[in-house]
Design an enzyme around this catalytic site. Sequence first.
Site, PDB file in Angstrom:
ATOM      1  N   LYS A  11       0.822  -1.207   0.000  1.00  0.00           N
ATOM      2  CA  LYS A  11       0.000   0.000   0.000  1.00  0.00           C
ATOM      3  C   LYS A  11       0.862   1.265   0.000  1.00  0.00           C
ATOM      4  CE  LYS A  11      -3.997  -2.170   2.234  1.00  0.00           C
ATOM      5  NZ  LYS A  11      -4.997  -2.011   3.319  1.00  0.00           N
ATOM      6  N   TYR A  51     -12.477  -1.776  -3.829  1.00  0.00           N
ATOM      7  CA  TYR A  51     -12.981  -1.923  -2.459  1.00  0.00           C
ATOM      8  C   TYR A  51     -14.500  -1.791  -2.367  1.00  0.00           C
ATOM      9  CZ  TYR A  51      -8.322  -2.031  -0.313  1.00  0.00           C
ATOM     10  OH  TYR A  51      -7.059  -2.402   0.084  1.00  0.00           O
ATOM     11  N   ASN A 114      -2.031   0.323   6.550  1.00  0.00           N
ATOM     12  CA  ASN A 114      -1.523  -0.899   7.179  1.00  0.00           C
ATOM     13  C   ASN A 114      -0.628  -1.742   6.259  1.00  0.00           C
ATOM     14  OD1 ASN A 114      -3.556  -1.838   5.585  1.00  0.00           O
ATOM     15  ND2 ASN A 114      -4.730  -2.817   7.216  1.00  0.00           N
ATOM     16  N   HIS A 117      -2.250  -5.308   1.499  1.00  0.00           N
ATOM     17  CA  HIS A 117      -3.547  -5.961   1.334  1.00  0.00           C
ATOM     18  C   HIS A 117      -3.309  -7.457   1.201  1.00  0.00           C
ATOM     19  CE1 HIS A 117      -7.559  -6.909  -0.212  1.00  0.00           C
ATOM     20  NE2 HIS A 117      -6.944  -7.669  -1.098  1.00  0.00           N
ATOM     21  N   GLU A 128      -9.736 -10.447  -7.453  1.00  0.00           N
ATOM     22  CA  GLU A 128      -8.758  -9.362  -7.302  1.00  0.00           C
ATOM     23  C   GLU A 128      -7.593  -9.521  -8.285  1.00  0.00           C
ATOM     24  OE1 GLU A 128      -9.899  -8.718  -2.585  1.00  0.00           O
ATOM     25  OE2 GLU A 128      -7.948  -9.581  -3.091  1.00  0.00           O
TER      26      GLU A 128
HETATM   27  N1  UDP Z   1      -9.663  -0.114   7.236  1.00  0.00           N
HETATM   28  C1  UDP Z   1      -9.707   1.119   7.867  1.00  0.00           C
HETATM   29  N2  UDP Z   1     -10.361   1.217   9.078  1.00  0.00           N
HETATM   30  C2  UDP Z   1     -10.944   0.135   9.670  1.00  0.00           C
HETATM   31  C3  UDP Z   1     -10.889  -1.111   9.019  1.00  0.00           C
HETATM   32  C4  UDP Z   1     -10.244  -1.208   7.797  1.00  0.00           C
HETATM   33  O1  UDP Z   1      -9.190   2.107   7.348  1.00  0.00           O
HETATM   34  O2  UDP Z   1     -11.521   0.276  10.752  1.00  0.00           O
HETATM   35  C5  UDP Z   1      -8.962  -0.226   5.936  1.00  0.00           C
HETATM   36  C6  UDP Z   1      -7.611  -0.927   6.068  1.00  0.00           C
HETATM   37  O3  UDP Z   1      -6.712  -0.332   5.131  1.00  0.00           O
HETATM   38  C7  UDP Z   1      -7.960  -2.338   5.678  1.00  0.00           C
HETATM   39  C8  UDP Z   1      -8.994  -2.123   4.573  1.00  0.00           C
HETATM   40  O4  UDP Z   1      -9.736  -0.999   5.034  1.00  0.00           O
HETATM   41  O5  UDP Z   1      -6.830  -3.080   5.257  1.00  0.00           O
HETATM   42  C9  UDP Z   1      -9.908  -3.272   4.284  1.00  0.00           C
HETATM   43  O6  UDP Z   1     -10.540  -3.676   5.494  1.00  0.00           O
HETATM   44  P1  UDP Z   1     -10.677  -5.217   5.865  1.00  0.00           P
HETATM   45  O7  UDP Z   1     -11.621  -5.308   7.015  1.00  0.00           O
HETATM   46  O8  UDP Z   1     -10.990  -6.002   4.631  1.00  0.00           O
HETATM   47  O9  UDP Z   1      -9.201  -5.582   6.409  1.00  0.00           O
HETATM   48  P2  UDP Z   1      -8.058  -6.507   5.782  1.00  0.00           P
HETATM   49  O10 UDP Z   1      -8.729  -7.618   5.039  1.00  0.00           O
HETATM   50  O11 UDP Z   1      -7.236  -5.622   4.872  1.00  0.00           O
HETATM   51  O12 UDP Z   1      -7.253  -6.991   6.957  1.00  0.00           O
HETATM   52 MG    MG Z   2     -10.163  -7.583   3.580  1.00  0.00          MG
END
Ligand code: UDP
Ligand code: MG
Length: 139
Positions: A11, A51, A114, A117, A128
């Site tokens: 990212k 997304y 974070n 992905h 994806e």
């Molecule tokens: N995200 C965020 N705030 C939150 C949860 C998620 O900004 O409270 C963002 C973060 O970058 C995350 C992405 O949205 O990686 C997708 O969320 P998901 O729950 O799918 O998490 P992941 O699968 O990436 O662990």
């Molecule tokens: Mg996810």
Amino acid sequence: MAGNITFTMVKPDAVEANNIGPILAKINQGGFRILAMKYLRLTPEQAGQFYAVHKERPFYGELVSYMSSGPIVAAVLQKDNAVADYRKLIGATDPTKAEEGTIRKLFAKSIAANAVHGSDSDENANIEADFFFSKLERF
Ligand code: UDP
Ligand code: MG
């Protein structure tokens, strides 16, 4: 081939922090083979489409603007049990909750920024991967 690919992005925060190399090293050390890879910047429209599953979540707008704020590295990774093993290697979404040694624990700045992905299912890994790569771009 079901079950042996996952899709990842390095990212914008991790690209900006010069962590592409260290993250790719962790991916290789984790036993993943790079099947496809590209370096690009998503438009807000493309990030929103990627997304779309999170459209109703409160963080969607922030996520879309963040993911289009700078270049990313997109890649398809191959390994037995790729989706689950890669989620384990990257750690929890919130880096403060991620296990020691995971990519997010090592490199993520926040729950939003974070570092990486990782796909959450075989079905989404294929969706994806198809979003970013044609058949000609996979090796
Ligand atoms: N995200 C965020 N705030 C939150 C949860 C998620 O900004 O409270 C963002 C973060 O970058 C995350 C992405 O949205 O990686 C997708 O969320 P998901 O729950 O799918 O998490 P992941 O699968 O990436 O662990
Ligand atoms: Mg996810």
